[in-house]
Motif scaffolding. Structure first.
Motif, PDB file in Angstrom:
ATOM      1  N   ILE A   1     -36.264 -22.899 -27.633  1.00 15.36           N
ATOM      2  CA  ILE A   1     -34.883 -22.415 -27.555  1.00 15.36           C
ATOM      3  C   ILE A   1     -33.919 -23.593 -27.476  1.00 15.36           C
ATOM      4  CG2 ILE A   1     -33.215 -21.232 -26.069  1.00 15.36           C
ATOM      5  CD1 ILE A   1     -34.899 -19.275 -27.592  1.00 15.36           C
TER       6      ILE A   1
ATOM      7  N   TRP B   1     -30.769 -24.601 -30.221  1.00  8.86           N
ATOM      8  CA  TRP B   1     -29.348 -24.906 -30.017  1.00  8.86           C
ATOM      9  C   TRP B   1     -28.943 -26.130 -30.825  1.00  8.86           C
ATOM     10  CZ3 TRP B   1     -29.290 -20.460 -28.455  1.00  8.86           C
ATOM     11  CH2 TRP B   1     -29.687 -19.961 -27.215  1.00  8.86           C
TER      12      TRP B   1
ATOM     13  N   PRO C   1     -27.011 -17.689 -29.251  1.00 11.76           N
ATOM     14  CA  PRO C   1     -27.806 -16.564 -28.733  1.00 11.76           C
ATOM     15  C   PRO C   1     -27.821 -15.347 -29.659  1.00 11.76           C
ATOM     16  CG  PRO C   1     -26.575 -17.568 -26.953  1.00 11.76           C
ATOM     17  CD  PRO C   1     -26.128 -18.246 -28.206  1.00 11.76           C
TER      18      PRO C   1
ATOM     19  N   MET D   1     -33.799 -17.112 -23.660  1.00  7.79           N
ATOM     20  CA  MET D   1     -32.454 -17.689 -23.722  1.00  7.79           C
ATOM     21  C   MET D   1     -31.787 -17.672 -22.353  1.00  7.79           C
ATOM     22  SD  MET D   1     -30.963 -16.462 -27.438  1.00  7.79           S
ATOM     23  CE  MET D   1     -31.216 -14.703 -27.204  1.00  7.79           C
TER      24      MET D   1
ATOM     25  N   GLN E   1     -33.359 -20.444 -20.273  1.00 11.21           N
ATOM     26  CA  GLN E   1     -32.989 -21.796 -20.689  1.00 11.21           C
ATOM     27  C   GLN E   1     -31.543 -22.117 -20.331  1.00 11.21           C
ATOM     28  OE1 GLN E   1     -31.063 -23.475 -23.108  1.00 11.21           O
ATOM     29  NE2 GLN E   1     -32.115 -25.427 -22.711  1.00 11.21           N
TER      30      GLN E   1
ATOM     31  N   TRP F   1     -20.811 -17.423 -25.707  1.00 12.93           N
ATOM     32  CA  TRP F   1     -22.240 -17.252 -25.465  1.00 12.93           C
ATOM     33  C   TRP F   1     -22.495 -16.304 -24.307  1.00 12.93           C
ATOM     34  CZ3 TRP F   1     -25.938 -21.862 -26.573  1.00 12.93           C
ATOM     35  CH2 TRP F   1     -25.634 -22.400 -27.828  1.00 12.93           C
TER      36      TRP F   1
END
Length: 469
Positions: free
Chosen positions: A105, A109, A115, A138, A141, A154
């Protein structure tokens, strides 16, 4: 202990640590997969721990799936599932899968994925169980970052998909998910998600990386008036719900005019020296199967009518729309409403067959949506032109004597259009335009035209394609 034995043991320990380390971005033929060139059970090695074997099986299963050879993933995946009987090994398996997914993950990015993109891509290629796993990954993280250092959009994306840290602090998310959905189902989904993430290409980055975002105080000209946007949404909802075409058209036309006028007002704010103009930027919209190309054509005409541009990344299933904030808000709201109306009208036409009884439903529906998009584009552009002309006339007739106002608006609109083109060129330096080529179904085309006339207007290597006009 002899020197050679110490060196051998040190080398083996280093190899074990390397196998246990969460993998980064790895595609077909990667080092993670190369760690297991054989199939079946690994050879005996007294220095290898059970954790080592778990790490190797995870790497082998994920690498095989990422390489497009699912048959070779069956044996290591089954070994992972067989380890589910002893509780300690089950926890170890889940823990290592959690660590690998968080690492992937994080890598996603840096490759430009957000996301909502990862969630949509997972749903497009896997299943609902996998979507839950990627949402958990997600949330886990991003929990390491202060909220203020994450792009505001986000947090809203995570809320929309229901992603949050719902598990106990002492657990990892795969262990927690296996407790609710079952060990086998969760492990299979986690391995599938890890393999999907291993194949992610780099795409255009739209937001700052987690940990690097900084709070920004937007200027007044940056904002879409929430009261106007709420009125537009109410009008679109009424347009979609009424069974009367004339009434729906009235609601939609009112919403379109409202957004067009608001966009022009925002543009005029930038004429004042103390109001800096808002900058053109991108949003990413996902388009669901089937008939993606035809749906993208609808998005394209909606974007153009609202002074935006849409670019389709066809192999991944999303479009990037570039424009100024009020115009982007109009595109998202109107496209969503018109797509709903088009789909409802198309499905209402029912199954289509030839005189000999063969199905022509697919060609009918493709033609329907292309025709719908063509006619809607004409209506939207006419509405925008009419509203612009009305605003210019108002400025020209203004008794206050500001005779330069209308000319200033024309200059501002031209400047904003150039800004949009500049952002497109920056984000997509290798943009390819592709015209659609298919033989239209005449019945579908006619039905699409009728539906468009009745619609309410308010309402790796990527191949980038701009739909044809």
């Amino acid at each position: 202990m002899g020197m050679h034995n110490q060196q051998r043991r040190a080398a083996k320990a280093k190899a074990r640590r390397r196998r246990r380390a969460p993998a980064g971005h790895q595609g077909a033929g990667s080092a993670a997969h190369a760690a297991w060139p054989w199939t079946g059970a690994p050879p005996a090695d007294p220095d290898r721990t059970e954790d080592d074997r778990i790490a190797d099986d995870i790497a082998d299963a994920v690498g095989s799936l990422a390489a497009g050879t699912p048959q070779t993933a069956a044996a290591p995946l089954q070994r992972l599932l067989d380890r589910g009987a002893p509780a300690a090994l089950r926890v170890a398996t889940c823990h290592q899968l959690s660590a690998m997914l968080e690492a992937r993950i994080d890598d996603a990015w840096t490759r430009g994925w957000r996301p909502v993109d990862l969630h949509n891509l997972t749903g497009r290629n896997l299943n609902e169980s996998a979507k839950l796993v990627v949402a958990d990954a997600m949330a886990a993280q991003l929990a390491a970052f202060a909220t203020a250092t994450i792009a505001p959009a986000w947090a809203e994306q995570l809320r929309t998909m229901g992603a949050s840290r719902w598990w106990r602090a002492s657990d990892d998310f795969v262990t927690a998910r296996s407790g609710t959905d079952g060990f086998e189902r969760t492990v299979r989904s986690a391995v599938d998600v890890a393999a999907l993430l291993a194949m992610l290409p780099t795409i255009e980055r739209l937001d700052p990386l987690p940990g690097t975002a900084r709070p920004q105080r937007p200027e007044p000209s940056d904002q879409v008036d929430p009261r106007i946007l709420e009125r537009v949404r109410r009008l679109l909802a009424q347009a979609e719900s009424t069974p009367y075409e004339a009434e729906a058209d009235t609601f939609t036309a009112a919403a379109q005019s409202l957004m067009a006028r608001h966009s022009l007002d925002v543009a005029m704010l930038s004429v004042s020296a103390d109001r800096p103009a808002d900058q053109a930027g991108p949003v990413r919209l996902w388009v669901e199967r089937p008939y993606e190309q035809e749906k993208i054509q609808l998005l394209h005409v909606v974007a153009e009518a609202n002074r935006c541009r849409a670019v389709w990344t066809s192999d991944l299933g999303f479009a990037t729309v570039i424009g100024h904030r009020p115009d982007l808000a109009a595109v998202e709201a109107i496209f969503t409403s018109l797509l709903l109306q088009a789909t409802r009208a198309m499905v209402g036409e029912g199954r289509q067959v030839t005189s000999s009884g063969r199905s022509r439903t697919r060609s009918f529906r493709r033609s329907f949506l292309f025709s719908y998009a063509t006619r809607i584009g004409e209506r939207l552009q006419a509405a925008t032109d009419s509203e612009t002309a009305s605003v210019l006339e108002e400025h020209d007739a203004n008794p206050s004597g500001d005779t330069d106002a209308s000319r200033a608006l024309v200059r501002v609109l031209a400047k904003r259009s150039a800004e949009v083109d500049a952002v497109v060129d920056e984000l997509f330096p290798q943009l390819v335009s592709k015209a659609s080529s298919f033989t239209p179904d005449l019945y579908g085309w006619s039905a699409g035209q009728r539906a468009a006339d009745a619609a309410t207007l308010s309402g790796a290597k990527s191949t980038l394609a701009k739909p044809s006009s």
